[in-house]
Design an enzyme around this catalytic site. Structure first.
Site, PDB file in Angstrom:
ATOM      1  N   ASP A 195       0.813  -1.203   0.000  1.00 56.57           N
ATOM      2  CA  ASP A 195       0.000   0.000   0.000  1.00 56.57           C
ATOM      3  C   ASP A 195       0.856   1.267   0.000  1.00 56.57           C
ATOM      4  OD1 ASP A 195      -2.457   1.437   0.359  1.00 56.57           O
ATOM      5  OD2 ASP A 195      -1.768   1.829   2.395  1.00 56.57           O
ATOM      6  N   LEU A 276      -7.419   6.384   2.717  1.00 56.51           N
ATOM      7  CA  LEU A 276      -7.584   7.394   1.671  1.00 56.51           C
ATOM      8  C   LEU A 276      -6.373   7.479   0.754  1.00 56.51           C
ATOM      9  CD1 LEU A 276      -9.279  10.203   3.707  1.00 56.51           C
ATOM     10  CD2 LEU A 276     -10.277   8.896   1.863  1.00 56.51           C
ATOM     11  N   ARG A 277      -5.382   6.631   1.036  1.00 58.73           N
ATOM     12  CA  ARG A 277      -4.174   6.727   0.233  1.00 58.73           C
ATOM     13  C   ARG A 277      -4.460   6.439  -1.242  1.00 58.73           C
ATOM     14  NH1 ARG A 277       0.603   6.163   3.147  1.00 58.73           N
ATOM     15  NH2 ARG A 277      -0.202   4.449   4.348  1.00 58.73           N
ATOM     16  N   GLY A 278      -5.390   5.525  -1.470  1.00 60.82           N
ATOM     17  CA  GLY A 278      -5.734   5.184  -2.845  1.00 60.82           C
ATOM     18  C   GLY A 278      -6.215   6.402  -3.611  1.00 60.82           C
ATOM     19  N   THR A 281      -3.367   9.031  -4.135  1.00 60.43           N
ATOM     20  CA  THR A 281      -2.398   8.660  -5.159  1.00 60.43           C
ATOM     21  C   THR A 281      -3.037   8.730  -6.535  1.00 60.43           C
ATOM     22  OG1 THR A 281      -1.541   7.126  -3.550  1.00 60.43           O
ATOM     23  CG2 THR A 281      -0.703   6.924  -5.771  1.00 60.43           C
TER      24      THR A 281
END
Lengths: 338, 592
Positions: A195, A276-278, A281
């Site tokens: 991730d 929320l990283r998805g 990015t």
């Protein structure tokens, strides 16, 4: 021998796109390349670094500091007298991190030579210091010991290497683009670590004969006459370099409309990615791609093109689900953009 | 049969353990001789030709993997190679357990401490610049060293000094043990001298210069198509073969004979499938599509027949050079990819991570310096050492250096040994597969590995070599058949051999045996309950003698046989006649 030119790499479009995006916006968080052996992974990364324009760095600084950066952030530059630091042009570094490297070599350690020889407590910078402002390449990242991967990803995310060991206590800048490669058949990365990588692409050995022959031919021509081969592609290389530089300039001024953010959120919801990283990015990657394209603002098309690379490694694992992660992203794309 | 001494003579060269379990795929192949492999008289000349090529440009060809037991044949090849090198060419041997400083170069610790200033020395890789490095026991090369060698091969440098060397990997592996693929893929040649007698190596030096033959229009295209036909996935194969062909031909244009020889030397040993013969190719015969770049001579485009014929001849010759073992495996139903062992993880001896549990004398570049302990060790001697006009505040000698001892949590490898025989087989297999996948899903966190041996019919087979990859496991398990007799002894033997391999590589093996214990096939493959039962108990006792932790899960309804087996191997015993995947993985986890 000059490096194999980036523009002469045959096929592997997704990997090339991901590397270019990372070169435009290093804050995206590195590129993970999973796939077969002998697919030009390490060639591509070395070629990209050779293509980038040389950077200005403070003379003698082991951390390749930018002369315009605040001097306090670097232990070497802070110790220099005066306010103006001398600078020189240096090629963008590509540092290899070999399997089985010790923590000492990676983060740096007490300088044994000086400690034993002169009785001075000094810091000997490690690979992270050398990679500052460049690329850190790890082949077979999936076989790297976990604590090292943890450490690397932490430094890559914060851009600072904090050393607290052997009586040393210091922080130095370590901003680099992490590029990992490996073959999933030999072991997989933990999902938490996956991730942290910004982009993930899958490369396979080209299956059609025509492409295979083209690859072998290009390599052969390069080996016979490296200088001539590179000279013939100098124009293409310059064009790519210009594109990257232009995109870097354009990046801060790009407009990300609410509709694009909404699309990104819908996609991540449909795929059930954690955190929320998805979304972050995906948005940054789409923006970098739009900058590369010279577009005014981020469109659905940009999101669609980068979604597989930005999301495929963030899906929750289901060991009994047979379909691959790429297929799942494609399915979600078809749903959201229908 | 007379021409096939190669596989028949194998036991003579390699000392096999007495009770070597059969790990063959399915029944012993009736294909003894079915492969049209050429007689071994071609092995030695091909090996000599490879040596000749390697001697001309060690770095360009990367090197060779030499699979052979230690003995006069291997020595003769090495001597020949060494004699072919120009005088003064470096020739180094990689000592086992070499450290980074000696490999890549660095500080000479003893000299530095004595002189009080840094003294550098060149590493082995830089010393070997322009020459060759011989790597003994290459199949057990730690992944860290293999990665450094591969990196230096790619860049031609080691720690910024030139290191353009070639490698000779001496592979003494048995069975599945092979050299790390990442390294082997970069070397042009693979030579298998296993089972070759000294007498067969007496061929006087053959003429290695090749009559170039008819000029070939598109040598690289031909090699690419050949690689495709032989199932060589990595593109390094055709690239290296192209280099070999050009060297053999010495001048442009490269002829058919040079291409044939290059394909024999480089592509044939990498083959993973047999080329499809022309007549057996149905309508989807796209295998040799027209070359994309039509820059060949005009007659080539108008009439493709001569080119095709030439390619067939090349293919036929290459086919003859494919290792006999591969043919046997193919005929016995599929080749096991040697990539299985490629990524062996974990070095047991020198733990580099973990909890510190004290310190010991050692080189701080192989571990972490324990500064306090070092100073403590040096302290009592300071008065003595300062005597002769010493200016340094503290005098530390090499003997004072202390490094931390770290204890690492060793990973566990669970070897499932599954009874795939009889009527309940399908169900039992399905549950075992489910359990394997569940355990693997957890292995993300626990970093453990799983292997699976299945036994049925006449023997046992290793379905899933130790892995932590879900991708691999799924593929390995999907095509697992069931039914037939119960060769329990063969199953236990196979599981033991896998577990011993696991232990050798430094991880902790646990065997989980799923069976109803009713053995009815002996090791020889013959039926007969009495003998099969006795042999199964014997195998179980061997397991106990090896001190292998084990768990027996009885899947039978009445449960007498399995109990006895469990007792004989001093294993935990569980009755789970209706084991489902969840229960099974829970039981295994509890037992570990």
């Amino acid at each position: 021998m000059p490096t194999f030119p980036f523009s002469a790499i045959v096929a592997q479009d997704e990997m090339r796109q991901a590397l270019l995006i990372a070169a435009v916006d290093p804050s995206i968080g590195g590129v993970l390349v999973f796939g077969d052996r002998g697919t030009g992974k390490s060639t591509a990364i070395r070629a990209l670094a050779a293509l980038l324009p040389p950077m200005r760095a403070v003379v003698g600084c082991p951390y390749n500091c930018d002369p315009d950066s605040p001097a306090e952030s670097c232990p070497h530059c802070a110790s220099l007298p005066g306010t103006r630091r001398k600078s020189e042009k240096k090629p963008v570094p590509v540092v290899d991190l070999p399997l089985g490297a010790t923590e000492d070599r990676v983060v740096g350690t007490l300088d044994l030579e000086r400690a034993l020889g002169a009785g001075v407590k000094a810091f000997e910078p490690g690979l992270l210091a050398r990679a500052n402002r460049g690329f850190l390449y790890i082949d077979e990242v999936n076989l790297l010991e976990d604590h090292l991967v943890d450490l690397l990803l932490d430094v890559a995310a914060s851009g600072v290497n904090t050393v607290e060991r052997e009586g040393l206590s210091l922080r130095h800048p370590a901003k680099f683009v992490l590029v990992g490669s490996g073959n999933p058949e030999e072991g997989e990365l933990r999902p938490q670590l996956l991730d942290r990588f910004g982009l993930a692409c899958e490369v396979t050995t080209p299956q059609d004969i025509a492409t295979r022959i083209a690859v072998v031919r290009a390599r052969d021509a390069y080996e016979r006459d490296p200088e001539g081969f590179c000279a013939a592609r100098a124009g293409d290389e310059t064009a790519i370099r210009k594109t990257i530089l232009l995109a870097r300039e354009r990046l801060p001024h790009l407009n990300v409309p609410d509709s694009a953010l909404e699309r990104a959120a819908q996609l991540c919801l449909a795929l059930g990615t954690d955190g929320l990283r998805g979304e972050l990015t995906l948005m940054r990657t789409a923006r970098a791609l739009a900058a590369l394209d010279g577009a005014e603002s981020v469109t659905d098309d940009h999101i669609r093109r980068v979604a597989p690379a930005a999301l495929r490694h963030r899906l929750r694992r289901n060991p009994l689900d047979e379909s691959g992660s790429t297929a799942r992203v494609e399915r979600a794309l078809a749903e959201v953009f229908s | 049969m007379s021409g096939r001494g190669a596989s028949g003579a194998k036991p003579a060269a390699v000392a096999l353990p007495l009770s070597r379990p059969s790990l063959t795929r399915g029944p012993p192949s009736p294909a003894e001789g079915g492969g049209k492999a050429e007689a071994p008289q071609n092995i030695w000349p091909d090996a000599l030709r490879a040596a000749r090529l390697l001697a001309t440009d060690p770095h360009g060809f990367g090197g060779a993997v030499l699979r052979a037991g230690p003995g006069p044949v291997r020595e003769r090849w090495l001597d020949t190679l060494r004699a072919m090198l120009p005088p003064g060419t470096p020739w180094r041997r990689l000592p086992p357990g070499i450290g980074d400083d000696s490999l890549l170069g660095g500080l000479d610790l003893a000299a530095t401490l004595a002189a009080g200033r840094p003294v550098a020395r060149a590493g082995l890789l830089a010393q070997a610049n322009g020459g060759l490095i011989v790597v003994p026991m290459a199949e057990r090369l730690p992944p860290g060293i293999a990665a450094r060698l591969a990196g230096a091969l790619d860049t031609g440098t080691a720690s910024e000094s030139p290191a353009r060397f070639g490698l000779v990997l001496l592979d003494e592996g048995e069975g599945d043990e092979t050299v790390a693929d990442a390294l082997a893929d970069r070397l042009a040649f693979r030579i298998d001298l296993t089972g070759l007698g000294v007498a067969e190596c007496d061929t006087p030096a053959v003429a290695t210069d090749i009559d170039p033959g008819d000029p070939e229009a598109d040598p690289l295209g031909t090699l690419c198509r050949l690689a495709e036909a032989l199932g060589v996935a990595s593109l390094r194969g055709p690239i290296l073969a192209g280099r070999v062909a050009r060297t053999l031909a010495a001048e442009e244009p490269v002829g058919t004979d040079a291409i044939t020889a290059a394909a024999r030397l480089v592509l044939a040993p990498r083959a993973t499938r047999l080329p499809v013969p022309e007549e057996a190719m149905p309508e989807e015969a796209e295998a040799p599509p027209p070359p994309p770049a039509e820059d060949g001579p005009p007659e080539d485009t108008t009439d493709p027949a001569p080119a095709d014929a030439a390619q067939d001849r090349v293919l036929e010759s290459v086919r003859a050079a494919i290792p006999a073992k591969l043919l046997d495996q193919l005929l016995a139903g599929g080749v096991r990819l040697s990539a299985a062992k490629a990524g062996r993880v974990g070095q047991p001896a020198a733990a580099r991570t973990g909890r510190p549990i004290g310190s010991r004398r050692g080189d701080p570049r192989r571990g972490r310096l324990d500064l306090l302990a070092t100073l403590r060790a040096a302290a009592p001697w300071q008065a003595l050492r300062r005597a002769a006009g010493e200016t340094r505040p503290i005098v530390v000698r090499r003997d004072d250096l202390r490094i931390r001892i770290l204890r690492q949590r060793t990973e566990t490898t669970t070897v499932f040994c599954v009874d795939a025989s009889g009527s309940a087989a399908l169900e039992r297999l399905a549950e075992a597969k489910g359990a394997v996948e569940l355990l693997l899903a957890e292995a993300y966190v626990r970093r453990d590995r799983v292997a699976l041996v299945a036994f049925r019919g006449a023997g046992a087979e290793l379905v899933l070599p130790p892995t932590r990859s879900l991708t691999r496991a799924k593929r390995g398990l999907s095509g697992l058949p069931g039914g037939g007799g119960t060769p329990l002894a063969a199953g236990i033997d196979a599981a033991l051999s896998v577990a011993l391999g696991v232990r050798r590589s430094g991880s902790r093996p646990v065997i989980v045996l799923l069976t109803d214990g009713r053995a009815n096939v002996a090791r020889s493959g013959e039926g007969g309950r009495a003998r099969a039962g006795a042999e199964a108990l014997q195998a179980a006792r061997a397991l106990r003698a090896a001190g292998m932790p084990a768990l027996v899960i009885d899947t039978g309804a009445r449960g007498e046989g399995a109990r006895a087996v469990a007792d004989a191997m001093a294993a935990r015993y569980l009755v789970l006649p209706r084991a489902d995947a969840g229960l099974l993985s829970a039981a295994v986890r509890a037992a570990l």
